[in-house]
Design an enzyme around this catalytic site. Sequence first.
Site, short mmCIF file in Angstrom:
data_model
loop_
_atom_site.label_atom_id
_atom_site.label_comp_id
_atom_site.label_asym_id
_atom_site.label_seq_id
_atom_site.Cartn_x
_atom_site.Cartn_y
_atom_site.Cartn_z
N ASP A 106 0.80 -1.24 0.10
CA ASP A 106 0.03 0.08 -0.04
C ASP A 106 0.85 1.31 -0.12
O ASP A 106 1.81 1.48 0.41
CB ASP A 106 -0.92 -0.11 1.28
CG ASP A 106 -1.84 -1.10 1.43
OD1 ASP A 106 -2.09 -1.66 0.27
OD2 ASP A 106 -2.42 -1.27 2.34
N1 URA Z 1 -1.49 -5.69 4.14
C1 URA Z 1 -1.84 -4.43 4.10
O1 URA Z 1 -2.84 -4.31 4.58
N2 URA Z 1 -1.38 -3.60 3.30
C2 URA Z 1 0.14 -3.68 2.73
O2 URA Z 1 0.66 -3.00 2.09
C3 URA Z 1 0.60 -5.14 2.86
C4 URA Z 1 -0.44 -6.11 3.52
#
Ligand code: URA
Length: 244
Positions: A106
């Site tokens: 993310d």
């Molecule tokens: N889980 C999440 O919520 N975000 C990420 O970037 C990776 C795993």
Amino acid sequence: MEERLQKYLARCGIGSRRRCEEYIQDGLVSVDGQVVRELGTKIDPDKQEIFFWGKKVSAQDQVLTTVMLNKPAGYVTTSHDQFGRPNVTQLIDIPGVRLYPVGRLDYQTSGLLILTNDGDLTYRLTHPAHQIPKVYEALIAGEITSEEIRRLEKGVVLDDGFKTSPSEVRLVSMRGGNSRIEITIHEGKNHQVRRMAKAVGHPVLRLKRIQEGELRLGTLKEGEYRVLTEKEIRQLQEAGRKIK
Ligand code: URA
């Protein structure tokens, strides 16, 4: 020799075959100047020019390169972002080599991100049939109870009804009314850790990936990257080996 467009793109290191199919459907790929959205399309790379995101791609002369980056928060891992936010690939500077992220983190997540131009490795590491374990360090709001940790470990139902498979959770510390946990998951749904933590009532405040398979982030500083050793690459290939 003719081959399927998505297979050729994966061979060029653009991403897994599945990801390349998405790129084709999104209209990011053109063949001889024409955007191609049809997944069955066959091409002949010796006779045709293939462009991805406006750049000519080639499977020839590829030196296979794999790095791990300590991604800072505030960078996207997708190749096209409608808001024009900074992309992780801007942090990599290896002359003549173009690398692509393996899977996604993310925008606000930091930590271990593998980038490579080895389509086969990407395919192995992202195939849903064999997701290698990924370890995250999460700062979550509130004080988590051992009952909530057990629920996370057994599997929780996410907002879309998906039930997560078993995970391992370790409570690292509790401070200032918040908790720090280490969570190991074996699958990769969108925003999975954030959604899991929310499902037990403790939204994520900060999230960092610290390990994939055997590969640990270690002391690599935020924004820095290093080329993986042959041994590390072999270990990753082994981890993704069980795919048919
Ligand atoms: N889980 C999440 O919520 N975000 C990420 O970037 C990776 C795993």
